[in-house]
Design a protein around this motif. Sequence first.
Motif, PDB file in Angstrom:
ATOM      1  N   LYS A   1       7.500  -9.730   4.951  1.00  0.00           N
ATOM      2  CA  LYS A   1       6.725  -9.745   3.700  1.00  0.00           C
ATOM      3  C   LYS A   1       7.269  -8.764   2.677  1.00  0.00           C
ATOM      4  CE  LYS A   1       2.552 -11.551   5.690  1.00  0.00           C
ATOM      5  NZ  LYS A   1       1.592 -11.219   6.722  1.00  0.00           N
ATOM      6  N   CYS A   2       7.669  -7.594   3.138  1.00  0.00           N
ATOM      7  CA  CYS A   2       8.048  -6.528   2.200  1.00  0.00           C
ATOM      8  C   CYS A   2       9.484  -6.646   1.691  1.00  0.00           C
ATOM      9  CB  CYS A   2       7.849  -5.168   2.858  1.00  0.00           C
ATOM     10  SG  CYS A   2       7.640  -3.841   1.669  1.00  0.00           S
ATOM     11  N   SER A   3      10.352  -7.246   2.489  1.00  0.00           N
ATOM     12  CA  SER A   3      11.775  -7.159   2.131  1.00  0.00           C
ATOM     13  C   SER A   3      12.127  -7.946   0.861  1.00  0.00           C
ATOM     14  CB  SER A   3      12.664  -7.578   3.302  1.00  0.00           C
ATOM     15  OG  SER A   3      12.330  -8.864   3.707  1.00  0.00           O
ATOM     16  N   TYR A   4      11.210  -8.772   0.414  1.00  0.00           N
ATOM     17  CA  TYR A   4      11.427  -9.444  -0.883  1.00  0.00           C
ATOM     18  C   TYR A   4      11.678  -8.394  -1.972  1.00  0.00           C
ATOM     19  CZ  TYR A   4      10.243 -11.664  -5.302  1.00  0.00           C
ATOM     20  OH  TYR A   4      10.263 -12.090  -6.599  1.00  0.00           O
ATOM     21  N   TYR A   5      10.927  -7.285  -1.890  1.00  0.00           N
ATOM     22  CA  TYR A   5      11.055  -6.234  -2.916  1.00  0.00           C
ATOM     23  C   TYR A   5      12.398  -5.522  -2.824  1.00  0.00           C
ATOM     24  CZ  TYR A   5       6.006  -6.970  -3.099  1.00  0.00           C
ATOM     25  OH  TYR A   5       4.765  -7.543  -3.199  1.00  0.00           O
ATOM     26  N   LEU A   6      12.821  -5.261  -1.584  1.00  0.00           N
ATOM     27  CA  LEU A   6      14.128  -4.628  -1.385  1.00  0.00           C
ATOM     28  C   LEU A   6      15.240  -5.542  -1.913  1.00  0.00           C
ATOM     29  CD1 LEU A   6      15.973  -2.449  -0.200  1.00  0.00           C
ATOM     30  CD2 LEU A   6      15.706  -3.519   2.035  1.00  0.00           C
TER      31      LEU A   6
ATOM     32  N   ILE B   1      -4.182   1.208   4.470  1.00  0.00           N
ATOM     33  CA  ILE B   1      -4.194   2.613   4.907  1.00  0.00           C
ATOM     34  C   ILE B   1      -3.226   3.501   4.114  1.00  0.00           C
ATOM     35  CG2 ILE B   1      -5.092   2.304   7.254  1.00  0.00           C
ATOM     36  CD1 ILE B   1      -2.118   2.212   8.150  1.00  0.00           C
ATOM     37  N   ARG B   2      -2.550   2.911   3.156  1.00  0.00           N
ATOM     38  CA  ARG B   2      -1.600   3.755   2.417  1.00  0.00           C
ATOM     39  C   ARG B   2      -2.335   4.644   1.403  1.00  0.00           C
ATOM     40  NH1 ARG B   2       0.308  -1.359  -0.906  1.00  0.00           N
ATOM     41  NH2 ARG B   2      -1.203  -1.270  -2.604  1.00  0.00           N
ATOM     42  N   LYS B   3      -1.724   5.827   1.165  1.00  0.00           N
ATOM     43  CA  LYS B   3      -2.225   6.633   0.049  1.00  0.00           C
ATOM     44  C   LYS B   3      -1.421   6.269  -1.193  1.00  0.00           C
ATOM     45  CE  LYS B   3      -3.913  10.594   2.643  1.00  0.00           C
ATOM     46  NZ  LYS B   3      -3.230  11.556   3.533  1.00  0.00           N
TER      47      LYS B   3
ATOM     48  N   ILE C   1       4.523  -4.134  -9.804  1.00  0.00           N
ATOM     49  CA  ILE C   1       4.039  -5.200  -8.910  1.00  0.00           C
ATOM     50  C   ILE C   1       3.831  -4.633  -7.501  1.00  0.00           C
ATOM     51  CG2 ILE C   1       4.679  -7.380  -7.775  1.00  0.00           C
ATOM     52  CD1 ILE C   1       6.178  -8.105 -10.431  1.00  0.00           C
ATOM     53  N   VAL C   2       4.837  -3.876  -7.025  1.00  0.00           N
ATOM     54  CA  VAL C   2       4.771  -3.351  -5.648  1.00  0.00           C
ATOM     55  C   VAL C   2       3.586  -2.382  -5.495  1.00  0.00           C
ATOM     56  CG1 VAL C   2       6.040  -2.200  -3.795  1.00  0.00           C
ATOM     57  CG2 VAL C   2       7.276  -3.644  -5.391  1.00  0.00           C
ATOM     58  N   LYS C   3       3.314  -1.620  -6.540  1.00  0.00           N
ATOM     59  CA  LYS C   3       2.202  -0.656  -6.468  1.00  0.00           C
ATOM     60  C   LYS C   3       0.853  -1.326  -6.208  1.00  0.00           C
ATOM     61  CE  LYS C   3       3.845   3.374  -8.953  1.00  0.00           C
ATOM     62  NZ  LYS C   3       4.151   3.858 -10.299  1.00  0.00           N
ATOM     63  N   GLU C   4       0.770  -2.599  -6.573  1.00  0.00           N
ATOM     64  CA  GLU C   4      -0.481  -3.340  -6.364  1.00  0.00           C
ATOM     65  C   GLU C   4      -0.432  -4.216  -5.121  1.00  0.00           C
ATOM     66  OE1 GLU C   4      -3.083  -3.037  -8.491  1.00  0.00           O
ATOM     67  OE2 GLU C   4      -1.893  -1.525  -9.552  1.00  0.00           O
ATOM     68  N   CYS C   5       0.663  -4.152  -4.377  1.00  0.00           N
ATOM     69  CA  CYS C   5       0.891  -5.142  -3.317  1.00  0.00           C
ATOM     70  C   CYS C   5      -0.125  -5.054  -2.180  1.00  0.00           C
ATOM     71  CB  CYS C   5       2.315  -4.976  -2.765  1.00  0.00           C
ATOM     72  SG  CYS C   5       2.658  -6.149  -1.433  1.00  0.00           S
ATOM     73  N   LYS C   6      -0.578  -6.231  -1.757  1.00  0.00           N
ATOM     74  CA  LYS C   6      -1.492  -6.314  -0.611  1.00  0.00           C
ATOM     75  C   LYS C   6      -1.008  -7.382   0.361  1.00  0.00           C
ATOM     76  CE  LYS C   6      -5.528  -4.836  -3.233  1.00  0.00           C
ATOM     77  NZ  LYS C   6      -6.796  -5.211  -3.846  1.00  0.00           N
ATOM     78  N   LYS C   7       0.300  -7.601   0.379  1.00  0.00           N
ATOM     79  CA  LYS C   7       0.827  -8.707   1.182  1.00  0.00           C
ATOM     80  C   LYS C   7       0.715  -8.486   2.682  1.00  0.00           C
ATOM     81  CE  LYS C   7       4.980  -9.527  -0.694  1.00  0.00           C
ATOM     82  NZ  LYS C   7       6.250 -10.245  -0.891  1.00  0.00           N
ATOM     83  N   CYS C   8       0.785  -7.223   3.122  1.00  0.00           N
ATOM     84  CA  CYS C   8       0.578  -6.987   4.558  1.00  0.00           C
ATOM     85  C   CYS C   8      -0.514  -5.950   4.736  1.00  0.00           C
ATOM     86  CB  CYS C   8       1.882  -6.591   5.259  1.00  0.00           C
ATOM     87  SG  CYS C   8       2.290  -4.843   5.149  1.00  0.00           S
ATOM     88  N   LYS C   9      -0.955  -5.792   5.980  1.00  0.00           N
ATOM     89  CA  LYS C   9      -2.126  -4.948   6.246  1.00  0.00           C
ATOM     90  C   LYS C   9      -1.919  -3.465   5.918  1.00  0.00           C
ATOM     91  CE  LYS C   9      -4.082  -7.652   9.992  1.00  0.00           C
ATOM     92  NZ  LYS C   9      -3.891  -7.851  11.421  1.00  0.00           N
TER      93      LYS C   9
ATOM     94  N   LEU D   1      10.391  -0.840   4.268  1.00  0.00           N
ATOM     95  CA  LEU D   1       8.960  -0.961   3.956  1.00  0.00           C
ATOM     96  C   LEU D   1       8.574   0.044   2.882  1.00  0.00           C
ATOM     97  CD1 LEU D   1       6.951  -1.311   7.300  1.00  0.00           C
ATOM     98  CD2 LEU D   1       8.015  -3.098   5.935  1.00  0.00           C
ATOM     99  N   LYS D   2       7.655  -0.358   2.048  1.00  0.00           N
ATOM    100  CA  LYS D   2       7.222   0.517   0.954  1.00  0.00           C
ATOM    101  C   LYS D   2       5.905   1.236   1.265  1.00  0.00           C
ATOM    102  CE  LYS D   2      10.627  -1.421  -1.354  1.00  0.00           C
ATOM    103  NZ  LYS D   2      11.986  -1.002  -0.960  1.00  0.00           N
ATOM    104  N   CYS D   3       5.269   0.883   2.378  1.00  0.00           N
ATOM    105  CA  CYS D   3       4.039   1.579   2.763  1.00  0.00           C
ATOM    106  C   CYS D   3       4.193   2.124   4.187  1.00  0.00           C
ATOM    107  CB  CYS D   3       2.824   0.643   2.727  1.00  0.00           C
ATOM    108  SG  CYS D   3       2.575  -0.122   1.121  1.00  0.00           S
TER     109      CYS D   3
HETATM  110 FE1  SF4 Z   1       3.174  -4.818   0.328  1.00  0.00          FE
HETATM  111 FE2  SF4 Z   1       5.303  -3.883   1.554  1.00  0.00          FE
HETATM  112 FE3  SF4 Z   1       3.179  -2.336   1.303  1.00  0.00          FE
HETATM  113 FE4  SF4 Z   1       3.110  -4.407   2.953  1.00  0.00          FE
HETATM  114  S1  SF4 Z   1       4.435  -2.596   3.154  1.00  0.00           S
HETATM  115  S2  SF4 Z   1       1.520  -3.861   1.472  1.00  0.00           S
HETATM  116  S3  SF4 Z   1       4.371  -5.918   1.884  1.00  0.00           S
HETATM  117  S4  SF4 Z   1       4.464  -3.116  -0.363  1.00  0.00           S
END
Ligand code: SF4
Length: 189
Positions: free
Chosen positions: A103-108, A25-27, A13-21, A86-88
Amino acid sequence: MNKEKEIEKLENIVKECKKCKLYRIRKNVVFGEGNINSKIFFIGESPGKNEDEKGVPFCGKAGKILDKLFDSINLKRKDVYITSVLKCRPPKNRQPKKDEIEKCSYYLEKQIEIINPEIIVCLGKVALNYILKKFSIDVKTTLIKNLHGKLIEFGETKILPVFHPAFAIYNPKKYNMIKSDFKKLKTMI
Ligand code: SF4
Ligand code: URA
């Protein structure tokens, strides 16, 4: 569902995440890795350049220091779980913004829930602030310079704040401080 399946499902799920901007720009998403049955769970701040390129947590300069710290107490990376708030990667390694953390800490949160560690090591103030808020821990100060190396007990969970290893890159004094905080961790395991 067993732990392995649950964590794998979350990672997909996280690999597809687009919840924040930051997704633009992530690789690579840096989900976290390690032993999901470990009782020790490390939380960093956010991925840097190397992590973004490889998708692996703490694989750059700060990671080398973290490995040295593990060595100093005879702990193996494969015996713990490591992730970040943060994951990105934020651009130019800037600090995570409030809305990104929200937005991201839900995953943590989910990672902690699935892995259910006994000891949470907060590497740096972003991780520490998140954990203090999550557990609604009331401390006189939230400053890491006052809390590092001191155990905070919350029910069954032990929380150990330490400085982020990145601080030690150009500062050997900080390295020794973090090293003595790791000694504290050693007494807890
Ligand atoms: Fe999603 Fe977290 Fe990456 Fe933002 S930093 S896009 S919330 S996984
Ligand atoms: N710093 C962090 O906080 N996390 C990483 O994964 C790498 C560097």
